[in-house]
Design a protein around this motif. Structure first.
Motif, PDB file in Angstrom:
ATOM      1  N   UNK A 180       0.670  -1.351   0.262  1.00 39.03           N
ATOM      2  CA  UNK A 180      -0.037   0.127  -0.290  1.00 39.03           C
ATOM      3  C   UNK A 180       1.254   1.580  -0.139  1.00 39.03           C
ATOM      4  N   UNK A 181       0.725   1.650  -1.546  1.00 33.67           N
ATOM      5  CA  UNK A 181       1.026   3.904  -0.899  1.00 33.67           C
ATOM      6  C   UNK A 181       0.409   4.489  -0.659  1.00 33.67           C
ATOM      7  N   UNK A 182       0.509   4.952   1.060  1.00 32.96           N
ATOM      8  CA  UNK A 182      -0.474   5.496   1.574  1.00 32.96           C
ATOM      9  C   UNK A 182       0.405   6.671   2.360  1.00 32.96           C
ATOM     10  N   UNK A 183      -0.131   7.040   3.578  1.00 35.07           N
ATOM     11  CA  UNK A 183       0.181   8.859   4.062  1.00 35.07           C
ATOM     12  C   UNK A 183       1.601   8.548   4.716  1.00 35.07           C
ATOM     13  N   UNK A 184       2.306   7.411   4.829  1.00 31.78           N
ATOM     14  CA  UNK A 184       3.688   7.029   4.830  1.00 31.78           C
ATOM     15  C   UNK A 184       4.443   7.296   4.110  1.00 31.78           C
ATOM     16  N   UNK A 185       4.583   6.987   2.921  1.00 32.26           N
ATOM     17  CA  UNK A 185       5.046   7.969   1.524  1.00 32.26           C
ATOM     18  C   UNK A 185       4.215   8.460   0.699  1.00 32.26           C
ATOM     19  N   UNK A 186       4.159  10.175   1.450  1.00 32.25           N
ATOM     20  CA  UNK A 186       3.464  11.231   1.186  1.00 32.25           C
ATOM     21  C   UNK A 186       4.617  11.690   0.155  1.00 32.25           C
ATOM     22  N   UNK A 187       5.766  11.517   0.117  1.00 32.95           N
ATOM     23  CA  UNK A 187       6.513  12.547  -1.315  1.00 32.95           C
ATOM     24  C   UNK A 187       6.311  11.339  -2.512  1.00 32.95           C
ATOM     25  N   UNK A 188       5.700   9.778  -2.927  1.00 32.35           N
ATOM     26  CA  UNK A 188       5.478   9.530  -3.723  1.00 32.35           C
ATOM     27  C   UNK A 188       3.955   9.366  -4.273  1.00 32.35           C
ATOM     28  N   UNK A 189       3.312   9.729  -2.884  1.00 29.77           N
ATOM     29  CA  UNK A 189       1.834  10.210  -3.145  1.00 29.77           C
ATOM     30  C   UNK A 189       1.584  11.191  -3.816  1.00 29.77           C
ATOM     31  N   UNK A 190       2.372  12.264  -3.654  1.00 29.06           N
ATOM     32  CA  UNK A 190       2.234  13.720  -3.796  1.00 29.06           C
ATOM     33  C   UNK A 190       3.058  13.378  -5.888  1.00 29.06           C
ATOM     34  N   UNK A 191       3.506  13.074  -6.240  1.00 33.21           N
ATOM     35  CA  UNK A 191       4.551  12.579  -6.780  1.00 33.21           C
ATOM     36  C   UNK A 191       3.696  11.645  -8.129  1.00 33.21           C
ATOM     37  N   UNK A 192       3.280  11.214  -7.636  1.00 28.83           N
ATOM     38  CA  UNK A 192       2.507  10.099  -8.099  1.00 28.83           C
ATOM     39  C   UNK A 192       0.686  11.238  -9.066  1.00 28.83           C
ATOM     40  N   UNK A 193      -0.073  11.147  -7.447  1.00 27.81           N
ATOM     41  CA  UNK A 193      -0.615  12.629  -8.672  1.00 27.81           C
ATOM     42  C   UNK A 193      -0.511  13.546  -8.930  1.00 27.81           C
ATOM     43  N   UNK A 194       0.900  14.279  -9.443  1.00 28.34           N
ATOM     44  CA  UNK A 194       1.167  15.000  -9.931  1.00 28.34           C
ATOM     45  C   UNK A 194       1.428  14.343 -11.649  1.00 28.34           C
ATOM     46  N   UNK A 195       1.634  13.233 -11.820  1.00 27.29           N
ATOM     47  CA  UNK A 195       2.383  12.549 -13.166  1.00 27.29           C
ATOM     48  C   UNK A 195       1.440  12.500 -14.063  1.00 27.29           C
ATOM     49  N   UNK A 196      -0.393  11.791 -12.873  1.00 27.76           N
ATOM     50  CA  UNK A 196      -1.010  11.222 -13.116  1.00 27.76           C
ATOM     51  C   UNK A 196      -2.079  12.606 -13.952  1.00 27.76           C
ATOM     52  N   UNK A 197      -1.361  13.551 -13.537  1.00 28.69           N
ATOM     53  CA  UNK A 197      -2.864  14.680 -14.641  1.00 28.69           C
ATOM     54  C   UNK A 197      -1.991  14.984 -15.888  1.00 28.69           C
ATOM     55  N   UNK A 198      -0.660  13.944 -15.348  1.00 29.95           N
ATOM     56  CA  UNK A 198      -0.304  14.820 -17.567  1.00 29.95           C
ATOM     57  C   UNK A 198      -1.307  13.449 -18.207  1.00 29.95           C
ATOM     58  N   UNK A 199      -1.746  14.681 -19.517  1.00 24.02           N
ATOM     59  CA  UNK A 199      -2.290  13.854 -20.556  1.00 24.02           C
ATOM     60  C   UNK A 199      -1.772  11.801 -20.997  1.00 24.02           C
ATOM     61  N   UNK A 200      -0.504  12.293 -20.642  1.00 25.74           N
ATOM     62  CA  UNK A 200       0.423  10.921 -21.015  1.00 25.74           C
ATOM     63  C   UNK A 200      -0.428  10.311 -20.295  1.00 25.74           C
ATOM     64  N   UNK A 201      -0.775   9.846 -19.421  1.00 28.63           N
ATOM     65  CA  UNK A 201      -0.781   9.906 -17.711  1.00 28.63           C
ATOM     66  C   UNK A 201      -2.209   8.119 -19.198  1.00 28.63           C
ATOM     67  N   UNK A 202      -2.952   8.377 -19.198  1.00 25.36           N
ATOM     68  CA  UNK A 202      -4.283   7.357 -19.402  1.00 25.36           C
ATOM     69  C   UNK A 202      -3.670   7.122 -21.277  1.00 25.36           C
ATOM     70  N   UNK A 203      -2.330   7.066 -21.729  1.00 28.36           N
ATOM     71  CA  UNK A 203      -2.271   6.377 -22.490  1.00 28.36           C
ATOM     72  C   UNK A 203      -2.363   4.432 -22.463  1.00 28.36           C
TER      73      UNK A 203
END
Length: 203
Positions: A180-203
């Protein structure tokens, strides 16, 4: 050119995401790993290794391995740059790309391939191997979280292929490996959310 692709596996998704970042479209032919289509005589006649993805060039040359395919595309379409603009940057990006591949993707893939019921038909599963790999993956996630505390992206301050490898890995494997990637890994959570907003993430 023709790209042999699979809709679910994370490694083919790396190539799709890379192409989307470049704005490059290549005709695709789907080869479903889950159905064993990559092992069929027809596919192996074209791609002897049976690897997915594979890029078939107009002269019949077959390029396998997702990073090799991305390297070829980068040479043809250098912008936006995803693999380094000079010798130093190329080396740094390659360093991080290999770290994400060898230290994160491979351990997680090892857990998935040796424990998931759907992989039983495709693998000689060794549960003890998965048991050894899972803590290695968890340890590497903790390190990645520390790394992302000081940089916006995996290889530094800009988006590169290292982010693509890490993102496609972490979007697929953890939930299937009981991680589980949860609050114990806040920087990964932030980064995943950021990359997930890129249009290429839905490719």
């Amino acid at each position: 050119m023709l790209l042999y692709d699979d809709a679910i596996a994370p490694t083919p998704r790396r190539v799709r995401m890379f192409l989307a970042e470049k704005g490059v479209e290549i005709p695709r032919r789907m080869v479903t790993i889950g159905k064993g289509e990559h092992l069929s005589p027809d596919y192996r006649a074209r791609v002897p290794s049976g690897r997915i993805p594979a890029l078939e060039l107009d002269d019949g040359t077959i390029i396998c391995e997702s990073v090799a395919i991305c390297r070829y595309i980068e040479e043809l379409h250098p912008e936006p740059n995803l693999m380094g603009r000079d010798a130093k940057e190329r080396a740094i990006i390659e360093m991080w790309q290999r770290r994400m591949e060898f230290e994160l993707l491979l351990p997680l893939a090892g857990v998935f391939r040796h424990t998931h019921p759907k992989m039983a038909a495709l693998e000689c599963q060794v549960p003890a191997y998965a048991e050894a790999q899972k803590p290695q993956a968890e340890k590497r996630l903790e390190q990645l979280d520390r790394d992302l505390a000081v940089t916006n992206h995996v290889a530094g301050d800009r988006f590169t292929i290292a982010d693509i490898t890490a993102f496609t890995t972490l979007s697929f494997f953890p939930r299937l490996c009981g991680i589980v990637i949860d609050g114990k890994l806040p920087n990964i959570q932030r980064w995943l959310a950021d990359i997930g907003t890129r249009s290429s993430a839905s490719a």
